[in-house]
Structure formats: structure tokens, C-alpha cells
Design an enzyme around this catalytic site. Structure first.
Site, PDB file in Angstrom:
ATOM      1  N   SER A  83      12.938   6.321  -1.051  1.00 46.41           N
ATOM      2  CA  SER A  83      12.402   7.385  -1.212  1.00 46.41           C
ATOM      3  C   SER A  83      12.749   8.506  -2.076  1.00 46.41           C
ATOM      4  O   SER A  83      12.808   8.303  -3.152  1.00 46.41           O
ATOM      5  CB  SER A  83      11.851   8.081   0.334  1.00 46.41           C
ATOM      6  OG  SER A  83      10.902   8.867   0.478  1.00 46.41           O
ATOM      7  N   ASP A 207       2.721   1.038   4.239  1.00 38.93           N
ATOM      8  CA  ASP A 207       3.449   2.404   3.948  1.00 38.93           C
ATOM      9  C   ASP A 207       2.499   3.696   3.792  1.00 38.93           C
ATOM     10  O   ASP A 207       1.695   3.667   2.977  1.00 38.93           O
ATOM     11  CB  ASP A 207       4.439   2.391   2.573  1.00 38.93           C
ATOM     12  CG  ASP A 207       5.476   3.585   2.420  1.00 38.93           C
ATOM     13  OD1 ASP A 207       5.069   4.586   3.061  1.00 38.93           O
ATOM     14  OD2 ASP A 207       6.291   3.405   1.866  1.00 38.93           O
ATOM     15  N   HIS A 233       7.365   2.988   5.721  1.00 38.95           N
ATOM     16  CA  HIS A 233       8.114   3.634   5.003  1.00 38.95           C
ATOM     17  C   HIS A 233       9.758   3.323   4.987  1.00 38.95           C
ATOM     18  O   HIS A 233      10.704   3.672   4.102  1.00 38.95           O
ATOM     19  CB  HIS A 233       7.886   5.282   4.862  1.00 38.95           C
ATOM     20  CG  HIS A 233       8.378   5.955   3.723  1.00 38.95           C
ATOM     21  ND1 HIS A 233       7.906   5.641   2.466  1.00 38.95           N
ATOM     22  CD2 HIS A 233       9.448   6.905   3.726  1.00 38.95           C
ATOM     23  CE1 HIS A 233       8.605   6.768   1.732  1.00 38.95           C
ATOM     24  NE2 HIS A 233       9.466   7.380   2.212  1.00 38.95           N
TER      25      HIS A 233
END
Length: 252
Positions: A83, A207, A233
Site C-alpha cells: 500500500s 480490493d 487489500h
């Protein structure tokens, strides 16, 4: 620049730098450590203001953060970022190419916020998290966690354990705000084609933050992509075995 980022080094072998995402610390990787430490020397870093690292940058500047990371990591290393950590790893591969021999990003995008012909989180959604931080930091983190897990077929199973973990992570509001500002403003799309090291970009098919359709828009001549079915995610936790198969297949 004096560096005081918290770093834990575990294992032997090729150095593997591991960068966590927004709201977390390097503890998010703990379930992977037994599988990786036998073959790699893991550099588990808490980003500025998260976990045990103090906020050592002003305005959460990506240039300053990348210099801090380079000060405590060896050259020619493997870099794994999830991320926000993936965006930082991308940045270092672009601006400090001798540091990165191979790049792995997980649920990450060169541009986190959606734009014309580019999928991502809407700007109003991100701004809502920012405005709420000043009033209820813990609720914002819990809401963000729920969004991270949404779409995963292991959502209920993971939610409880990660709720407890994120509640224990020490974070500062300036770090949280700075991280959100990075997610809002950083746009590396025009630069990722400059990356010349082998790269693997892993996405979750469900996601809600970084849509898997980003893979079709990446202009990375040396990059490979993988989409983990029914993952949200956090695919390295919800689908650990599948993720590790992709990772080891790429690194070996």
C-alpha cells in the site's frame, strides 16, 4: 540527516526491505517472518511516526523519507512494500535505482487517488478520513481497516485479530495526516517506466482501495503482475500461501 527510524533485522541471506502501509507498523509482517527469514535477511522498518519510530520528517516529505530509508538499508536489496509502503518502494526504485535489485509491491498503485481513466480511492473518501482524524483517531483506523478487508473471503476471520493489532499500534496524528497527504498527492505514473529492475506487482481481485484493474494501466516494461482471487487489500494475510507462492516464484 540523523536517522532514528526503528529497524529490526531478522534472518540471513539476501536483504529484503519490508515497508508497511498507512496506520500500521512493521508488526503487520510478523506472520510472514517464519517463512522468509530462512532465505532472506529481513529489514523490518517502522515508517516515521508509526510503531516505534518517531516523526523525524517535516511535512512527511517523500524525498526526506526515502533518504532516511536508504541510510539504514544496504544497496542492491530486494524491496517489498504494501500500500503506502509500496508507493515509497516505487519512489526509491525510481530515484535511488542502485538500492533496488528487485521490487515487489502489494496492493499498491503509482497513484492512489482516482483520476480520469485511473481507478483508485475517491478524493472525498480520503478527505473524509483526514477531517475525522482530529476528532476520533481510533475510529478512523478501524473504519480504514474494515475498508481494507472488505471483499476478502476471510473478512470476518481476519477482522477481529487485526482490530486488536491496529489498536495497539502507536501512531501520531501528524504521521497519519502526513501519510494521507502522500496518498492524496503522490503521482508516479509518468516515472515508473524508468524502473529497470525486475518487479512484481500483486493485487487483490476484490480490493476496494487499489482496484486490480490498475495492473492493466502499468507502464512497466520489466514488471510482472499477479491478481490473487477473492483477496482484498491485505492479500499477504488473507491468502498467505498464494501470496508466498507468487513471492518465492519471483525471487527465485
Amino acid at each position: 540527516m540523523t536517522n532514528t527510524l526503528h529497524l529490526k533485522i531478522i534472518g540471513n541471506g539476501r536483504p529484503l526491505i519490508m515497508l508497511h502501509g498507512w496506520g500500521w507498523s512493521s508488526d503487520i509482517w510478523q506472520s510472514l517472518v517464519p517463512y522468509l527469514a530462512e532465505e532472506f535477511q529481513l529489514f523490518l522498518i517502522d515508517l516515521p511516526g508509526f510503531g516505534k519510530s518517531p516523526l523525524v520528517t517535516e511535512n512527511y516529505d517523500i524525498t526526506a523519507i526515502s533518504e532516511l530509508l536508504c541510510e539504514i538499508t544496504p544497496e542492491n536489496a530486494l524491496w517489498l512494500g504494501w500500500s503506502l509502503g509500496g508507493m515509497m518502494a516505487w519512489y526509491i526504485a525510481i530515484h535511488h535505482p542502485t538500492r533496488v535489485s528487485r521490487l515487489i509491491t502489494v496492493a499498491s498503485s503509482p497513484k492512489f487517488v482516482s483520476a480520469e481513466n485511473w481507478p483508485g480511492v475517491s478524493l472525498p473518501t480520503l478527505d473524509k478520513f483526514s477531517s475525522s482524524l482530529l476528532f476520533n483517531q481510533q475510529k478512523v483506523l478501524q473504519d480504514f481497516l474494515e475498508l481494507q478487508l472488505r471483499g476478502s473471503n476471510r473478512h470476518p476471520e481476519l477482522l477481529q485479530s487485526l482490530q486488536n493489532q491496529i489498536s495497539a499500534v502507536k501512531t501520531s496524528v501528524p504521521a497519519l495526516m502526513g501519510g494521507l497527504n502522500l496518498l492524496r498527492d503522490l503521482d508516479l505514473r509518468s516515472q515508473i517506466s524508468d524502473i529497470t529492475c525486475p518487479a512484481l506487482h500483486v493485487f487483490g481481485s476484490h480490493d476496494m482501495l487499489v482496484p486490480a484493474t490498475v495492473r492493466d494501466l502499468l507502464n512497466t516494461p520489466y514488471g510482472k503482475t499477479a491478481v490473487i482471487d477473492r483477496a482484498g487489500h491485505i492479500p499477504f494475510l488473507s491468502h498467505r500461501e498464494v501470496f508466498l507462492a507468487h513471492l518465492f516464484g519471483f525471487l527465485k
